[in-house]
Design a protein around this motif. Structure first.
Motif, PDB file in Angstrom:
ATOM      1  N   UNK A  68       0.840  -1.199   0.000  1.00  0.00           N
ATOM      2  CA  UNK A  68       0.000   0.000   0.000  1.00  0.00           C
ATOM      3  C   UNK A  68       0.874   1.246   0.000  1.00  0.00           C
ATOM      4  N   UNK A  69       1.928   1.173   0.789  1.00  0.00           N
ATOM      5  CA  UNK A  69       2.828   2.318   0.906  1.00  0.00           C
ATOM      6  C   UNK A  69       3.405   2.714  -0.451  1.00  0.00           C
ATOM      7  N   UNK A  85      -3.923   2.687 -10.014  1.00  0.00           N
ATOM      8  CA  UNK A  85      -3.191   2.428  -8.766  1.00  0.00           C
ATOM      9  C   UNK A  85      -4.142   2.342  -7.577  1.00  0.00           C
ATOM     10  N   UNK A  86      -5.150   3.227  -7.558  1.00  0.00           N
ATOM     11  CA  UNK A  86      -6.089   3.204  -6.437  1.00  0.00           C
ATOM     12  C   UNK A  86      -6.886   1.899  -6.421  1.00  0.00           C
ATOM     13  N   UNK A  87      -7.229   1.399  -7.619  1.00  0.00           N
ATOM     14  CA  UNK A  87      -7.939   0.122  -7.666  1.00  0.00           C
ATOM     15  C   UNK A  87      -7.040  -1.000  -7.152  1.00  0.00           C
ATOM     16  N   UNK A 114      -7.758  -3.563  -4.098  1.00  0.00           N
ATOM     17  CA  UNK A 114      -7.639  -5.024  -4.153  1.00  0.00           C
ATOM     18  C   UNK A 114      -6.759  -5.522  -3.011  1.00  0.00           C
ATOM     19  N   UNK A 115      -5.632  -4.830  -2.822  1.00  0.00           N
ATOM     20  CA  UNK A 115      -4.695  -5.238  -1.775  1.00  0.00           C
ATOM     21  C   UNK A 115      -5.357  -5.176  -0.394  1.00  0.00           C
ATOM     22  N   UNK A 153      -3.338   7.808   3.876  1.00  0.00           N
ATOM     23  CA  UNK A 153      -3.207   6.367   3.655  1.00  0.00           C
ATOM     24  C   UNK A 153      -1.757   5.932   3.860  1.00  0.00           C
ATOM     25  N   UNK A 154      -0.808   6.762   3.376  1.00  0.00           N
ATOM     26  CA  UNK A 154       0.607   6.442   3.563  1.00  0.00           C
ATOM     27  C   UNK A 154       0.911   6.292   5.052  1.00  0.00           C
TER      28      UNK A 154
END
Lengths: 388, 255
Positions: free
Chosen positions: A12-13, A122-124, A128-129, A63-64
């Motif tokens: 995610x990072x 990337x957001x998708x 998913x992650x 989010x980071x």
């Protein structure tokens, strides 16, 4: 890794940092005065003196931070933030459109730039992650997309009229509907016909080993022939049939059009379908059949009440593979005049009109993903029902 | 236990020279047809008696074949390097974090139709050979990644344990145990990837790359079936040649 500390979620990072970079560096939108003149591109920070763009970086940074020390709670928060970000993108695009397009430019077209596409992708991936990390169900995953879909729909309906894709659609909405219908009809007909034929073939294969060997040989061979080549090769014989056999001509068989497309689709669909039906019928545990016979079931009852229900999930898996494949191949069939959404792709490529290409390609991808998800979950559900 | 013996069990006991007979035959047929298409003019005359030109002459068939093989070759080679490399990376302890995402991406990506991938590469990269190579590379990656992951994942943990117990380093385990054991599945993935790419590359003719798709597109546009047959024959033969090579490479374990 010290005790009591959670290691960062590197996936995610890194995805989020890539999002930030894409958002701040690449061009987000382009504006052209009309369809022909190439547009000028703007980075997100150049629009509305930058502050709404900076506002959007706040959730990304959040989010980071959340991914740095992830626990269940923080991951959930990160998920919510990502969903929010996905829903905010079209709203930002609407605002940017309102600022960039002046009322004096009725033909103006707003193009989506690399930054927004990349961000969306990337957001998708982040979604998913996070869904995997939090072990959310498949259907929950689809629900997470709802805010984004609603937001896009709202923006498209109210504010995004100058969006190039939207303009392209409005210019040929009737054509789009008929192409979409044709696409669905061709795929549906090919899959349905191949299901029936494949079932008959698989039953024949169970009886005779010779048919099995020959059948799989021919179908494997067919599958290696490239689609464009097969479509092309069917043109000549069907053109001949169309001109020499009256009743075939009457139902519209000719070298160009639906007939060669349908036949080629059928040919390609048969292999995965036959293979799955064959495997499905073969792989039912002999002990189960034995005990069913022992209970006094007739051959017919065994087939209908035991074999078929046990085989159904694998058969549906075959339908899934076939449908996804047929959706893609039907796009190629546009080259031989079969209609369908591929028409827009190839016309757009011919005119170097990229928005028209997108108008054809995006719905095809959505359809393929939808068919995959639908049949995937159906077969999963049946399998669970079977074992319970 | 010699690691080589793990693989030897799978290979069919046909002498090597005989095994390559079929692919060689297809290959020679392909070359002969590319070189001697002009000699078959009488045959294509039967197909298209009325048109002025029955043999596609805008470019030589050899050149078209060469370009086709070149594009697919470059894309596939990169796809193999990146795909196998990437899949190995995410199955090592350091890259494990990325494994769920990569494997999900590989299976979701497979539902994208190749035509759509090609169509999306053009707006991003312009016309010509580059978008095709990129599209083929991206699309070709997926089956390779997926199969490499499946192959490495499918290895019995006991085998892994035994290899480590024998004192092999992580690198040795990868090279001498994991890769040989996963090879059949990996090769199956490469086979799918290359076969699909040969077909998709033909569509590149619509975005301005010249390859064996050219005669087909020209034939469809001009209504000249002879052109279509020539292009289709050569692409079909190329696909079958490559597929039969992989069939020999791939050990017998096959559904």
């Amino acid at each position: 890794m010290g005790e009591g500390r959670v290691s960062p979620n590197w996936v995610v990072l890194s995805l989020m940092l890539a999002c930030l970079a894409a958002w701040l560096i690449l061009d987000a939108v382009s504006v052209a005065p009309n369809r022909i003149v190439p547009g000028s591109a703007y980075a997100a920070l150049e629009i509305m003196s930058g502050w709404p763009a900076l506002l959007l970086t706040a959730p990304m940074l959040a989010v980071v931070v959340l991914a740095w020390r992830p626990d269940q709670q923080r991951l959930k928060l990160a998920l919510a933030t990502t969903v929010l970000l996905l829903a905010l993108l079209p709203l930002w695009l609407s605002a940017a459109t309102a600022v960039l397009v002046e009322p004096s430019m009725p033909q103006a077209r707003v193009g989506i730039g690399p930054s927004l596409w990349l961000l969306l992708f990337l957001l998708l991936l982040v979604l998913i992650e996070l869904r995997t990390r939090l072990a959310l169900s498949r259907s929950m995953g689809w629900c997470l997309l709802l805010p984004m879909i609603v937001s896009w729909w709202l923006s498209l309906a109210l504010w995004l009229e100058p969006l190039a894709l939207q303009r392209e659609y409005q210019a040929r909405s009737a054509q789009f509907t008929s192409a979409l219908t044709m696409h669905l009809v061709l795929v549906g007909a090919a899959v349905a016909a191949s299901l029936v034929l494949a079932a008959l073939l698989a039953l024949a294969m169970r009886r005779h080993a010779g048919i099995r060997r020959a059948g799989f040989g021919v179908l494997n061979f067919l599958q290696t022939i490239p689609s464009l080549a097969l479509f092309g090769l069917l043109l000549a014989p069907l053109a001949w049939l169309g001109t020499h056999v009256d009743w075939l001509a009457a139902i519209g068989v000719s070298g160009i059009g639906w007939a060669p497309a349908f036949l080629a689709l059928l040919g390609y669909s048969l292999l995965p379908m036959v293979r799955n039906i064959h495997v499905a019928l073969e792989e039912v545990d002999p002990a189960v059949i034995e005990s069913a016979r022992g209970m006094g079931m007739s051959r017919r009852q065994v087939f209908l009440q035991v074999r078929l229900p046990l085989a159904l999930p694998i058969v549906i898996e075959g339908i899934r593979i076939t449908t996804v494949q047929a959706i893609g191949l039907t796009a190629v069939a546009a080259l031989i005049g079969a209609g369908g959404l591929g028409t827009f792709i190839f016309q757009g490529l011919g005119q170097a009109a990229m928005d028209m290409v997108l108008l054809g390609a995006l719905p095809i991808i959505v359809m393929a993903l939808f068919a995959d998800a639908l049949f995937g979950s159906l077969s999963e559900r049946l399998r669970q029902g079977g074992t319970a | 236990m010699k690691p080589g013996s793990l693989l030897a069990r799978h290979v069919a006991p046909v002498p090597t020279s005989r095994r390559w007979l079929v692919p060689m035959a297809w290959f020679i047929l392909l070359l002969m047809l590319s070189a001697g298409m002009g000699q078959l003019e009488w045959l294509f005359r039967l197909v298209e008696p009325d048109v002025r030109e029955v043999i596609y002459r805008r470019a030589g068939f050899f050149a078209l074949l060469g370009q086709h093989v070149m594009v697919v070759g470059v894309a596939s080679l990169l796809a193999v390097l990146l795909g196998v490399g990437g899949a190995i990376a995410v199955t090592r302890p350091a890259g494990r974090d990325f494994l769920p995402l990569v494997s999900q991406l590989a299976s979701i990506g497979q539902t994208f139709p190749p035509v759509a991938v090609l169509a999306l590469a053009v707006p991003a990269l312009g016309f010509g050979t580059l978008p095709i190579v990129v599209a083929l590379l991206l699309y070709g990656l997926l089956p390779i990644v997926r199969n490499t992951l499946a192959g490495i994942d499918g290895i019995d943990p006991d085998v892994h344990e035994a290899a480590r117990g024998m004192g092999m380093t992580a690198g040795e385990v990868l090279r001498q145990v994991e890769l040989p054991l996963a090879a059949p599945v990996i090769i199956a993935g490469i086979r799918t990837s290359v076969t699909v790419n040969i077909a998709t590359a033909a569509l590149g003719a619509t975005v301005g790359a010249s390859n064996l798709g050219d005669p087909i597109i020209a034939g469809i546009v001009n209504g000249n079936t002879a052109y279509i047959v020539q292009g289709a024959l050569l692409i079909g033969l190329l696909a079958i040649t490559v597929d039969s090579v992989f069939e020999r490479l791939q050990p017998a374990s096959q559904a």
